[in-house]
Motif scaffolding. Structure first.
Motif, short mmCIF file in Angstrom:
data_model
loop_
_atom_site.label_atom_id
_atom_site.label_comp_id
_atom_site.label_asym_id
_atom_site.label_seq_id
_atom_site.Cartn_x
_atom_site.Cartn_y
_atom_site.Cartn_z
N THR A 293 26.55 14.26 -52.13
CA THR A 293 27.15 14.37 -50.80
C THR A 293 28.49 13.66 -50.78
O THR A 293 28.61 12.54 -51.28
N THR A 294 29.49 14.31 -50.24
CA THR A 294 30.80 13.70 -50.11
C THR A 294 31.35 13.97 -48.72
O THR A 294 30.96 14.94 -48.07
N SER A 295 32.22 13.10 -48.26
CA SER A 295 32.80 13.23 -46.93
C SER A 295 34.30 13.43 -47.04
O SER A 295 34.97 12.74 -47.83
N ILE A 296 34.83 14.37 -46.28
CA ILE A 296 36.28 14.61 -46.26
C ILE A 296 36.78 14.63 -44.82
O ILE A 296 36.08 15.08 -43.91
N THR A 297 37.99 14.12 -44.63
CA THR A 297 38.61 14.04 -43.31
C THR A 297 39.85 14.93 -43.26
O THR A 297 40.67 14.89 -44.19
N ASN A 298 39.97 15.73 -42.21
CA ASN A 298 41.11 16.65 -42.05
C ASN A 298 41.40 17.38 -43.36
O ASN A 298 42.47 17.22 -43.95
N PRO A 299 40.45 18.17 -43.86
CA PRO A 299 40.55 18.68 -45.23
C PRO A 299 41.65 19.71 -45.48
O PRO A 299 42.10 19.86 -46.61
N ILE A 300 42.08 20.41 -44.44
CA ILE A 300 43.04 21.49 -44.66
C ILE A 300 44.22 21.35 -43.71
O ILE A 300 44.05 21.15 -42.51
#
Length: 345
Positions: A293-300
């Motif tokens: 599991t990984t978390s990304i912020t404002n990915p695009i």
């Protein structure tokens, strides 16, 4: 994940084409992390440019202006076609993905997917990840032309000094779960009045300047992408500005008009996915399936631009207060437009 990437490519495609099912493999592009930005930019660039050029069409079907308080209401549809050179793209230097030298498909290419090898080194959050992903083909096999169909509706009214004001307006409306609004303004000014005796001929010359803005937002359901109900608000924004400056000429007879234009067509767009997202990947470790599991912020966050000279030729059938017209514009994305107009004076 499927919903994640379909929304990322976003509602624009879903509402324009209704072909979300064709994007089944694209969610794996996010495995490429930073490279996903370049891959998505190249894949969607022709879509955004076609939309920008499409918004700049249909503003005028004659160089003649209305008398004071004369008006017309026009509905049209234009298709700005991507050239063959934009059916594939070279993503440039990638950090995690090995890309073929022949290029990758864009949204308007055929449906053939391209396998890509991805290697992401281990870090504090996840083990090394090796995968072969399928970069999706486009929807070109299902479309008659490589273009976004762009419908427009506008009202034009004559004011003073042989000038028309043209307005496009759609209040904030919800379409397929996306909030969309549109505003456009154009000014058409008659130049024939300054040409002396030429003003008595059926020939008309005018100048047109116009701009259209589209703003849209798609709010994402928390449960669709994360099990964390406290996650930040997540949404997709897609905003477009398109401008055109044209010199118009027309020969207007009782039953038929022929018209043309030269000028410029330009615009810009931005598309972003905002918020915090938790993504799960399944990988093989020692023969066992391990969920990471990984978390990304404002990915695009993508930016687009379009800029081209144009030359337009068209013909209009004049049936009393009803007008039917067709035109073709030569530009970077050549555009075919048809429309009907109801007007007086």
């Amino acid at each position: 994940m499927k919903r994640f990437i379909i929304t990322t490519l976003f509602t624009v495609m879903a509402t324009t084409f209704g072909y979300g099912q064709l994007l089944d493999g694209l969610e794996t592009v996010l495995l490429a992390k930073e490279d996903a930005q370049k891959l998505l930019q190249g894949y969607t660039n022709p879509l955004a440019k076609s939309f920008i050029y499409g918004l700049n069409t249909g503003w005028a079907h004659t160089a003649k202006t209305h008398k004071p308080l004369g008006f017309d209401i026009t509905v049209s549809a234009g298709a700005s076609m991507a050239p063959n050179t934009d059916l594939s793209f070279a993503p440039g230097e990638l950090r995690y993905v090995e890309s073929p030298t022949s290029g990758l498909p864009t949204i308007f290419s055929d449906s053939n997917a391209v396998p890509l090898d991805v290697v992401i080194p281990a870090n504090n959050e996840m083990l090394e990840l090796r995968a072969t992903i399928e970069f999706p083909g486009g929807v070109g096999d299902l479309l008659p032309v490589s273009a976004v169909p762009v419908p427009t509706a506008q009202a034009s009214v004559g004011i003073f000094l042989n000038t028309d004001v043209i307005v496009r307006y759609v209040p904030e409306t919800t379409i397929e779960g996306m909030d969309v609004s549109l505003q456009g303004i154009g000014i058409k000014h008659d130049l024939t009045q300054y040409l002396g005796s030429l003003s008595k001929l059926p020939f008309h010359l005018s100048i047109l300047v116009a701009q259209t803005k589209v703003n849209s937002r798609y709010n994402l359901e928390t449960t669709s992408l994360s099990q964390n109900p406290a996650a930040d608000l997540r949404y997709v924004d897609f905003n477009v500005e398109a401008q055109t400056l044209q010199l118009l000429g027309s020969l207007d007879f009782p039953f038929i008009s022929v018209f043309g234009a030269v000028g410029v067509s330009r615009g810009s767009a931005d598309l972003g996915m905002k918020g915090v997202y938790e993504l799960e990947y399944l990988q093989q470790v020692g023969g066992l399936d391990v969920t990471t599991t990984t978390s990304i912020t404002n990915p695009i966050s993508l930016d687009y631009s379009a800029n081209s000279t144009l030359a337009t030729a068209g013909i209009r059938l004049n049936l009393s207060i009803l007008k039917i017209y067709a035109q073709y514009s030569l530009q970077e994305y050549s555009t075919a437009t048809v429309g009907v107009s109801f007007g007086l004076r």
